[in-house]
Scaffold this active site. Structure first.
Site, PDB file in Angstrom:
ATOM      1  N   LYS A   1     -13.963  18.850 -35.957  1.00  0.00           N
ATOM      2  CA  LYS A   1     -12.623  18.712 -36.527  1.00  0.00           C
ATOM      3  C   LYS A   1     -12.492  17.308 -37.110  1.00  0.00           C
ATOM      4  CE  LYS A   1      -8.759  17.138 -35.806  1.00  0.00           C
ATOM      5  NZ  LYS A   1      -8.405  16.738 -37.182  1.00  0.00           N
TER       6      LYS A   1
ATOM      7  N   CYS B   1     -13.512   0.098 -35.907  1.00  0.00           N
ATOM      8  CA  CYS B   1     -13.230  -0.125 -34.475  1.00  0.00           C
ATOM      9  C   CYS B   1     -13.901  -1.397 -33.976  1.00  0.00           C
ATOM     10  CB  CYS B   1     -13.705   1.075 -33.663  1.00  0.00           C
ATOM     11  SG  CYS B   1     -15.431   1.467 -33.980  1.00  0.00           S
TER      12      CYS B   1
ATOM     13  N   GLU C   1      -4.712  -3.331 -32.352  1.00  0.00           N
ATOM     14  CA  GLU C   1      -5.701  -3.298 -33.445  1.00  0.00           C
ATOM     15  C   GLU C   1      -4.985  -3.539 -34.763  1.00  0.00           C
ATOM     16  OE1 GLU C   1      -7.455   0.723 -32.705  1.00  0.00           O
ATOM     17  OE2 GLU C   1      -9.294  -0.295 -33.285  1.00  0.00           O
TER      18      GLU C   1
ATOM     19  N   TRP D   1     -10.808   9.019 -39.622  1.00  0.00           N
ATOM     20  CA  TRP D   1     -10.944   8.920 -41.076  1.00  0.00           C
ATOM     21  C   TRP D   1     -11.724   7.679 -41.497  1.00  0.00           C
ATOM     22  CZ3 TRP D   1      -9.018   4.230 -42.022  1.00  0.00           C
ATOM     23  CH2 TRP D   1      -8.038   3.749 -41.139  1.00  0.00           C
ATOM     24  N   ASN D   2     -11.943   6.708 -40.604  1.00  0.00           N
ATOM     25  CA  ASN D   2     -12.453   5.421 -41.110  1.00  0.00           C
ATOM     26  C   ASN D   2     -13.952   5.439 -41.429  1.00  0.00           C
ATOM     27  OD1 ASN D   2     -13.130   5.397 -38.382  1.00  0.00           O
ATOM     28  ND2 ASN D   2     -12.883   3.196 -38.187  1.00  0.00           N
TER      29      ASN D   2
ATOM     30  N   GLU E   1     -22.959   6.571 -27.827  1.00  0.00           N
ATOM     31  CA  GLU E   1     -23.532   7.370 -28.904  1.00  0.00           C
ATOM     32  C   GLU E   1     -24.693   6.610 -29.520  1.00  0.00           C
ATOM     33  OE1 GLU E   1     -20.150   8.329 -31.483  1.00  0.00           O
ATOM     34  OE2 GLU E   1     -19.986  10.228 -30.423  1.00  0.00           O
TER      35      GLU E   1
ATOM     36  N   ALA F   1     -10.829  14.175 -39.469  1.00  0.00           N
ATOM     37  CA  ALA F   1      -9.452  13.705 -39.669  1.00  0.00           C
ATOM     38  C   ALA F   1      -8.851  14.365 -40.908  1.00  0.00           C
ATOM     39  CB  ALA F   1      -9.455  12.193 -39.832  1.00  0.00           C
TER      40      ALA F   1
ATOM     41  N   SER G   1      -8.296   6.914 -31.675  1.00  0.00           N
ATOM     42  CA  SER G   1      -7.491   5.886 -31.003  1.00  0.00           C
ATOM     43  C   SER G   1      -7.485   6.088 -29.494  1.00  0.00           C
ATOM     44  CB  SER G   1      -6.061   5.942 -31.537  1.00  0.00           C
ATOM     45  OG  SER G   1      -5.519   7.217 -31.281  1.00  0.00           O
TER      46      SER G   1
ATOM     47  N   SER H   1     -23.880  -2.135 -35.463  1.00  0.00           N
ATOM     48  CA  SER H   1     -24.110  -0.687 -35.476  1.00  0.00           C
ATOM     49  C   SER H   1     -25.530  -0.362 -35.900  1.00  0.00           C
ATOM     50  CB  SER H   1     -23.138  -0.011 -36.443  1.00  0.00           C
ATOM     51  OG  SER H   1     -21.824  -0.336 -36.087  1.00  0.00           O
TER      52      SER H   1
ATOM     53  N   ARG I   1     -15.920  -5.399 -43.279  1.00  0.00           N
ATOM     54  CA  ARG I   1     -16.568  -4.106 -43.506  1.00  0.00           C
ATOM     55  C   ARG I   1     -15.466  -3.048 -43.470  1.00  0.00           C
ATOM     56  NH1 ARG I   1     -20.585  -0.450 -40.321  1.00  0.00           N
ATOM     57  NH2 ARG I   1     -19.485  -1.191 -38.499  1.00  0.00           N
TER      58      ARG I   1
ATOM     59  N   GLU J   1     -15.052   7.607 -27.729  1.00  0.00           N
ATOM     60  CA  GLU J   1     -15.274   6.384 -28.520  1.00  0.00           C
ATOM     61  C   GLU J   1     -13.916   5.978 -29.054  1.00  0.00           C
ATOM     62  OE1 GLU J   1     -18.018   4.716 -28.876  1.00  0.00           O
ATOM     63  OE2 GLU J   1     -19.490   6.119 -28.080  1.00  0.00           O
ATOM     64  N   LEU J   2     -13.292   4.966 -28.444  1.00  0.00           N
ATOM     65  CA  LEU J   2     -11.878   4.696 -28.713  1.00  0.00           C
ATOM     66  C   LEU J   2     -11.669   3.358 -29.427  1.00  0.00           C
ATOM     67  CD1 LEU J   2     -10.593   6.091 -25.290  1.00  0.00           C
ATOM     68  CD2 LEU J   2     -10.984   7.320 -27.431  1.00  0.00           C
TER      69      LEU J   2
HETATM   70  P1  NAP Z   1      -6.544   9.086 -34.222  1.00  0.00           P
HETATM   71  O1  NAP Z   1      -5.161   9.110 -34.734  1.00  0.00           O
HETATM   72  O2  NAP Z   1      -6.737   9.007 -32.747  1.00  0.00           O
HETATM   73  O3  NAP Z   1      -7.250  10.388 -34.800  1.00  0.00           O
HETATM   74  C1  NAP Z   1      -8.614  10.657 -34.586  1.00  0.00           C
HETATM   75  C2  NAP Z   1      -8.853  12.144 -34.676  1.00  0.00           C
HETATM   76  O4  NAP Z   1      -8.120  12.777 -33.633  1.00  0.00           O
HETATM   77  C3  NAP Z   1      -8.383  12.779 -35.979  1.00  0.00           C
HETATM   78  O5  NAP Z   1      -9.260  13.819 -36.311  1.00  0.00           O
HETATM   79  C4  NAP Z   1      -7.024  13.339 -35.584  1.00  0.00           C
HETATM   80  O6  NAP Z   1      -6.622  14.434 -36.365  1.00  0.00           O
HETATM   81  C5  NAP Z   1      -7.306  13.797 -34.176  1.00  0.00           C
HETATM   82  N1  NAP Z   1      -6.113  13.940 -33.345  1.00  0.00           N
HETATM   83  C6  NAP Z   1      -4.935  13.299 -33.429  1.00  0.00           C
HETATM   84  N2  NAP Z   1      -4.112  13.708 -32.438  1.00  0.00           N
HETATM   85  C7  NAP Z   1      -4.798  14.634 -31.724  1.00  0.00           C
HETATM   86  C8  NAP Z   1      -4.500  15.436 -30.576  1.00  0.00           C
HETATM   87  N3  NAP Z   1      -3.326  15.352 -29.947  1.00  0.00           N
HETATM   88  N4  NAP Z   1      -5.440  16.276 -30.121  1.00  0.00           N
HETATM   89  C9  NAP Z   1      -6.638  16.367 -30.733  1.00  0.00           C
HETATM   90  N5  NAP Z   1      -6.984  15.636 -31.808  1.00  0.00           N
HETATM   91  C10 NAP Z   1      -6.076  14.775 -32.295  1.00  0.00           C
HETATM   92  O7  NAP Z   1      -7.378   7.878 -34.825  1.00  0.00           O
HETATM   93  P2  NAP Z   1      -7.534   7.477 -36.332  1.00  0.00           P
HETATM   94  O8  NAP Z   1      -6.307   6.781 -36.765  1.00  0.00           O
HETATM   95  O9  NAP Z   1      -8.017   8.630 -37.126  1.00  0.00           O
HETATM   96  O10 NAP Z   1      -8.773   6.459 -36.243  1.00  0.00           O
HETATM   97  C11 NAP Z   1      -8.617   5.126 -35.956  1.00  0.00           C
HETATM   98  C12 NAP Z   1      -8.914   4.848 -34.495  1.00  0.00           C
HETATM   99  O11 NAP Z   1     -10.226   5.288 -34.179  1.00  0.00           O
HETATM  100  C13 NAP Z   1      -8.890   3.378 -34.172  1.00  0.00           C
HETATM  101  O12 NAP Z   1      -8.268   3.181 -32.937  1.00  0.00           O
HETATM  102  C14 NAP Z   1     -10.367   3.018 -34.098  1.00  0.00           C
HETATM  103  O13 NAP Z   1     -10.652   1.881 -33.327  1.00  0.00           O
HETATM  104  C15 NAP Z   1     -10.935   4.256 -33.510  1.00  0.00           C
HETATM  105  N6  NAP Z   1     -12.371   4.362 -33.771  1.00  0.00           N
HETATM  106  C16 NAP Z   1     -13.236   4.183 -32.733  1.00  0.00           C
HETATM  107  C17 NAP Z   1     -14.603   4.228 -32.956  1.00  0.00           C
HETATM  108  C18 NAP Z   1     -15.584   4.029 -31.842  1.00  0.00           C
HETATM  109  O14 NAP Z   1     -16.748   4.347 -32.033  1.00  0.00           O
HETATM  110  N7  NAP Z   1     -15.181   3.514 -30.686  1.00  0.00           N
HETATM  111  C19 NAP Z   1     -15.085   4.468 -34.241  1.00  0.00           C
HETATM  112  C20 NAP Z   1     -14.175   4.654 -35.279  1.00  0.00           C
HETATM  113  C21 NAP Z   1     -12.813   4.607 -35.024  1.00  0.00           C
HETATM  114  P3  NAP Z   1      -5.581  14.234 -37.585  1.00  0.00           P
HETATM  115  O15 NAP Z   1      -6.275  13.397 -38.571  1.00  0.00           O
HETATM  116  O16 NAP Z   1      -5.368  15.611 -38.060  1.00  0.00           O
HETATM  117  O17 NAP Z   1      -4.359  13.579 -37.006  1.00  0.00           O
END
Ligand code: NAP
Length: 487
Positions: A184, A294, A391, A160-161, A468, A186, A239, A451, A288, A260-261
């Site tokens: 898919k 992330c 985080e 979602w971010n 990416e 968020a 995550s 970025s 930002r 990308e975690l």
């Molecule tokens: P998240 O909870 O891991 O969710 C990310 C996506 O995965 C959402 O679409 C979520 O759907 C889906 N998801 C959740 N559980 C799942 C499962 N068991 N199987 C398949 N999909 C699943 O992360 P977030 O809270 O949205 O985002 C924040 C995290 O993303 C932070 O850790 C951040 O550092 C990381 N991030 C990394 C990067 C990078 O480029 N490295 C960039 C941006 C963000 P739902 O929304 O429906 O739960």
């Protein structure tokens, strides 16, 4: 389905959620409330896709795959280019939509739209430059010809971010490579994804090439798609915890993964740094998206000689930020995404202050409606505080003091994450040496923002796999095929 009055004055109604997007058709529905984080009010409900819906999306991606991979690179390029132009033309509406559902300040949302659209422009260009390889075997007796083929149907999962940029950073290279996709987004921010799919339709993306699903059941829905042998790629941003689960799921059918975690970026400031530049960079690296990035600086390591001036300068800047609804044009820091996010920040800050950290500004959540946490600076933070290892994902700058270069590198590497790092020093040799010593995929040297669609974005250690953007991003959606050729 949409409560249009909730959007009045904020966004172009023609871009509102149309429902699931499968095989070029919009399917209305309800089941997932989308909330305005500045008020906590529900804006609209979007459909909650079932496993059957997801399998129909795989069918649609499969039906479109053969034609799409046969289109010329030029044709794919021109569609992506039109999509870039349409995003640019609709930039303001998209930014308002992002601010509305994500909460980020409009300036950040506008920046995201520009950044997101650039992935379409970049991959419009890269689509026409997919290369191969030719070489002789070492014996000189044979020839090696390597082609790159589209990898196949790709499942793209985004957080979602950055609801626009995380989607275009995957869709752009996937389509350029000749793959069809199922996105898919968020559950908190589906509207931006649907709006972009609307623009993709207008840009000429054929039915089934891009499909979009929202679901409250991401685990089983994703597992069902990964179990289908037609799906050959999973590109996930989110995550580290969910990434680990998905890697295990993908292993069952040996699906290619790009991950990308999460991150835990160190921001290292040496005594000889340009203080004003370091503070400017710190504000960008920390604030930002209100800290919900992330790449956000999570740990500020500041050398003893400049420490007090840095704390003072950062405190002044952070305390001067205007907090408010993201879509209010005066806002500099919007709300967090959910109350859960605010509770997590509160827990981390409380744990640090109970162990000796001191808040020089902020330090406690705000009362009232909306999910607000004020910009906060903490000094005297113990290096083993929870917020040094988790985080924060919020507007909290935790500052630690260090003395030697070796100590800075050791502290910076004391984490399972390895996404981004920042180093400020006028001594470029020192900055590069420290940058090399820190185990991350990306390092900003005297810069607080890294970025760029033309650069390879990604992490080391448990921050991910693959990259990416850049010239290699397209290869994440291609499989090399080697021809042993006699001629
Ligand atoms: P998240 O909870 O891991 O969710 C990310 C996506 O995965 C959402 O679409 C979520 O759907 C889906 N998801 C959740 N559980 C799942 C499962 N068991 N199987 C398949 N999909 C699943 O992360 P977030 O809270 O949205 O985002 C924040 C995290 O993303 C932070 O850790 C951040 O550092 C990381 N991030 C990394 C990067 C990078 O480029 N490295 C960039 C941006 C963000 P739902 O929304 O429906 O739960």
């Amino acid at each position: 389905m949409t409560n249009d009055t909730a959007f009045t004055g904020y966004a172009d109604p023609s871009l509102h959620a149309k429902g699931l997007y499968i095989a070029g058709k919009w399917e209305a529905g309800t089941g997932i409330p989308v909330t305005d984080p500045s008020s906590g009010k529900t804006l609209v409900e979007v459909p909650d896709a079932s496993i059957e819906d997801a399998m129909r999306a795989v069918d649609a991606a499969e039906a479109a795959a053969a034609d799409w991979r046969e289109t010329s690179p030029r044709e794919r390029s021109e569609i992506l280019r039109r999509w870039f132009t349409l995003m640019s033309e609709h930039a303001e509406e998209l930014a308002l939509l992002i601010s509305l559902e994500n909460g980020k300040a409009l300036a950040d949302a506008r920046g995201e739209v520009t950044y997101a659209a650039e992935f379409f422009r970049w991959y419009a260009e890269e689509a026409t430059r997919i290369g191969g390889e030719f070489r002789h075997t070492p014996s000189g007796a044979h020839n090696i010809l390597v082609d790159h083929e589209p990898i196949g149907i790709a499942v793209l999962i985004t957080p979602w971010n950055f609801p626009a940029a995380m989607a275009t950073r995957k869709i752009g290279p996937a389509l350029a490579a000749g793959c069809t996709v199922i996105l898919k987004p968020a559950s908190e921010t589906p509207l931006t994804a649907y709006a972009m799919a609307r623009l993709g339709e207008e840009a000429g993306v054929p039915p089934g090439v891009v499909n979009v699903l929202t679901t409250t059941n991401p685990g089983p829905v994703t597992s069902a798609m990964l179990a289908d042998p037609r799906v050959r790629k999973l590109s996930f941003t989110g995550s580290t915890g969910v990434g680990r689960t998905l890697l295990a799921e993908a292993a069952k059918t040996v699906v290619y993964c790009s991950m990308e975690l999460g991150g835990n970026a160190p921001f290292v400031v040496f005594d000889d740094a340009d203080l004003s530049a370091a503070l400017d960079g710190a504000m960008v690296a920390k604030m930002r998206n209100g800290g919900e990035a992330c790449t956000a600086a999570n740990r500020f390591y500041v050398q003893s000689g400049i420490h007090d001036a840095f704390v003072k300068g950062l405190t002044e800047r952070m305390s001067g930020l205007k907090l408010g609804a993201g879509y209010d044009p005066d806002t500099q820091c919007g709300p967090m995404i959910t109350t859960k996010a605010v509770d997590k920040i509160d827990r981390l800050v409380s744990e640090a202050t109970s162990r000796g950290a001191r808040a020089t500004t902020g330090g406690a959540p705000l009362d009232g409606s909306g999910y607000y946490y004020p910009p906060t600076v903490l000094e005297n933070v113990p290096t083993d505080a929870a917020l040094a290892h988790e985080e924060i994902f919020g507007p909290v700058a935790a500052i630690y003091r260090f003395d030697t270069e070796e100590e800075a590198i050791r502290l910076a590497n004391d984490t399972e994450y390895g996404l981004a790092a920042y180093v400020y020093s006028r001594d470029i040799m020192q900055a590069m040496r420290v940058g090399r010593g820190i185990e991350t995929g990306m390092v900003g040297i005297n810069r607080g923002l890294m970025s760029d669609p033309a650069a390879p974005f990604g992490g080391a250690k448990q921050s991910g796999q693959g990259r990416e953007g850049g010239v290699t991003g397209i290869l994440e959606f291609m499989e090399p095929k080697y021809f042993a050729v006699e001629f």
